[in-house]
Design a protein around this motif. Structure first.
Motif: not given
Length: 98
Positions: A12-14, A44-47, A75-76
């Protein structure tokens, strides 16, 4: 500046961890903050892609995966190309997958 910034985040980017070479602390604070935010989004996108792959391996169907909202590799890749084109200068760091 040749120092690196390494960011580890949730899907989620945290931020879970940030490592900065000392010379990064001499950068303009607004530029450094923008770089950290960009790297958190990218991480976050890669995760999210990695999580999507885990779910696929666990037996999720393509339809179920589509409902998760998790990004695909395509998408990434597209988002990273756009971000790179919008980025005014060469990045001051490299994102490292952990």
């Amino acid at each position: 500046m040749n120092g690196t910034i390494t960011v580890r985040t949730t899907e989620h980017g945290l931020p879970l961890g940030v490592t900065l070479d000392p010379d990064q602390l001499r950068r303009d604070p607004d530029q450094l903050a923008a770089e950290l935010l960009r790297l958190c989004r990218q991480s976050a996108a890669r995760a999210g892609v990695a999580r999507r792959e885990q779910l696929r391996e666990a037996g999720f169907t393509p339809e179920m995966l589509a409902r998760t909202g998790l990004p695909t590799e395509r998408d990434v890749a597209a988002a990273e190309i756009i971000a790179e084109q919008e980025y005014e200068t060469e990045p001051q760091s490299w994102l490292h997958s952990l």
